[in-house]
Design an enzyme around this catalytic site. Structure first.
Site, mmCIF file in Angstrom:
data_model
loop_
_atom_site.group_PDB
_atom_site.id
_atom_site.type_symbol
_atom_site.label_atom_id
_atom_site.label_comp_id
_atom_site.label_asym_id
_atom_site.label_seq_id
_atom_site.Cartn_x
_atom_site.Cartn_y
_atom_site.Cartn_z
ATOM 1 C CG ASP A 67 -2.117 0.981 0.878
ATOM 2 O OD1 ASP A 67 -2.884 0.687 -0.073
ATOM 3 O OD2 ASP A 67 -2.234 2.035 1.522
ATOM 4 C CB SER A 68 2.621 2.803 -2.230
ATOM 5 O OG SER A 68 1.974 2.217 -3.329
ATOM 6 C CG ASP A 155 7.025 7.510 -10.725
ATOM 7 O OD1 ASP A 155 7.149 7.753 -9.512
ATOM 8 O OD2 ASP A 155 7.060 6.359 -11.188
HETATM 9 P P1 ITT Z 1 -3.522 -1.928 -5.515
HETATM 10 O O1 ITT Z 1 -4.244 -1.402 -4.307
HETATM 11 O O2 ITT Z 1 -4.334 -2.890 -6.300
HETATM 12 O O3 ITT Z 1 -2.149 -2.442 -5.186
HETATM 13 P P2 ITT Z 1 -3.448 0.857 -6.278
HETATM 14 O O4 ITT Z 1 -2.842 1.598 -7.427
HETATM 15 O O5 ITT Z 1 -4.885 1.143 -5.929
HETATM 16 O O6 ITT Z 1 -3.252 -0.704 -6.551
HETATM 17 P P3 ITT Z 1 -2.609 1.906 -3.730
HETATM 18 O O7 ITT Z 1 -3.962 1.871 -3.133
HETATM 19 O O8 ITT Z 1 -1.453 1.470 -2.903
HETATM 20 O O9 ITT Z 1 -2.531 1.030 -5.036
HETATM 21 O O10 ITT Z 1 -2.367 3.382 -4.259
HETATM 22 C C1 ITT Z 1 -1.115 3.747 -4.670
HETATM 23 C C2 ITT Z 1 -1.213 4.963 -5.552
HETATM 24 O O11 ITT Z 1 -0.169 5.877 -5.153
HETATM 25 C C3 ITT Z 1 -0.907 4.587 -6.990
HETATM 26 O O12 ITT Z 1 -2.087 4.295 -7.714
HETATM 27 C C4 ITT Z 1 -0.193 5.825 -7.496
HETATM 28 O O13 ITT Z 1 -1.120 6.803 -7.882
HETATM 29 C C5 ITT Z 1 0.553 6.317 -6.261
HETATM 30 N N1 ITT Z 1 1.899 5.724 -6.206
HETATM 31 C C6 ITT Z 1 2.353 4.762 -5.357
HETATM 32 N N2 ITT Z 1 3.631 4.443 -5.617
HETATM 33 C C7 ITT Z 1 3.994 5.213 -6.649
HETATM 34 C C8 ITT Z 1 5.178 5.338 -7.388
HETATM 35 O O14 ITT Z 1 6.227 4.567 -7.158
HETATM 36 N N3 ITT Z 1 5.218 6.239 -8.380
HETATM 37 C C9 ITT Z 1 4.153 7.007 -8.653
HETATM 38 N N4 ITT Z 1 2.981 6.952 -8.032
HETATM 39 C C10 ITT Z 1 2.897 6.051 -7.031
#
Ligand code: ITT
Length: 198
Positions: A67-68, A155
């Site tokens: 989760d990011s 990014d």
């Molecule tokens: P899952 O829950 O299915 O894994 P998600 O995209 O919904 O996919 P998250 O809820 O963790 O995942 O949301 C993370 C969002 O944060 C992601 O969609 C990007 O918009 C942003 N994000 C996370 N890491 C990133 C990165 O390395 N570079 C750019 N944006 C990032």
């Protein structure tokens, strides 16, 4: 080890495979599982654990969840845990990354404090009572326009002063060496190695 990644985000999946080359990272789709987890937690940790355990309950095999998100102190931490759906109407269609980035730049208009950081909370579940969590960050600042072709999500807006580039101008391997996900993955890889040595 064969690890099932609890994600629907194919960019994340690709990064996870590159970050953990000694492991085979599978997606729910590889097992014909339609995995959709509603993130109701109030922290990256809660959502990471929630995703990991939801998929573990379905499969009983080692699961890794990520989760990011991007946090901007000048916006009181936004988009934070709402990074994936930032700017989208509740329950409505999720904006494409380009539109989400335009929305964020609009929010940042007139704000000179552009500090920001990415967070990645990674959870590995091996058993109901056996799991490991790591959380790492990558610090940078928000640009005034999108720059770069690589990566995904925010990014193109994320400037890394030390490199004089946005995260989107870095190659995949350069980004993985320093990113929130790369750092968390590195710690997770070391942890798995130590578990396997026992
Ligand atoms: P899952 O829950 O299915 O894994 P998600 O995209 O919904 O996919 P998250 O809820 O963790 O995942 O949301 C993370 C969002 O944060 C992601 O969609 C990007 O918009 C942003 N994000 C996370 N890491 C990133 C990165 O390395 N570079 C750019 N944006 C990032």
């Amino acid at each position: 080890m064969e690890i099932l990644a609890a994600t629907q985000n194919k960019h994340k999946l690709e990064e996870l495979q590159q970050i953990l080359p000694e492991h085979r990272i599978l997606s729910p789709a590889d097992l014909n599982i339609d995995f959709d987890f509603e993130e109701t937690g109030s922290t990256f940790l809660e959502n990471s654990m929630g995703k990991a355990f939801a998929l573990y309950k379905l499969t009983g095999q080692p699961v890794l969840a990520d989760d990011s998100g991007l946090s901007i102190p000048a916006l009181h931490g936004e988009p934070g845990i709402y990074s994936a759906r930032y700017g989208s109407a509740p329950g409505g269609k999720i904006l494409e990354a380009e539109d989400r980035n335009a929305y964020l730049l609009k929010k940042m208009e007139g704000i000179s404090d552009r500090q920001a950081f990415f967070t990645c909370c990674m959870t590995l579940v091996l058993h109901t009572n056996r799991f490991f969590t790591v959380q790492e960050i990558m610090e940078g600042s928000i640009t005034y326009k999108p720059v770069g072709e690589h990566g995904f999500g925010y990014d193109p807006l994320f400037y890394l002063g030390k490199y004089g580039k946005t995260a989107s101008e870095l190659s995949e391997s350069e980004k993985n060496k320093i990113s929130h996900r790369g750092m968390a993955g590195k710690r997770m890889a070391a942890l798995i190695k130590s578990l396997e040595e026992k």
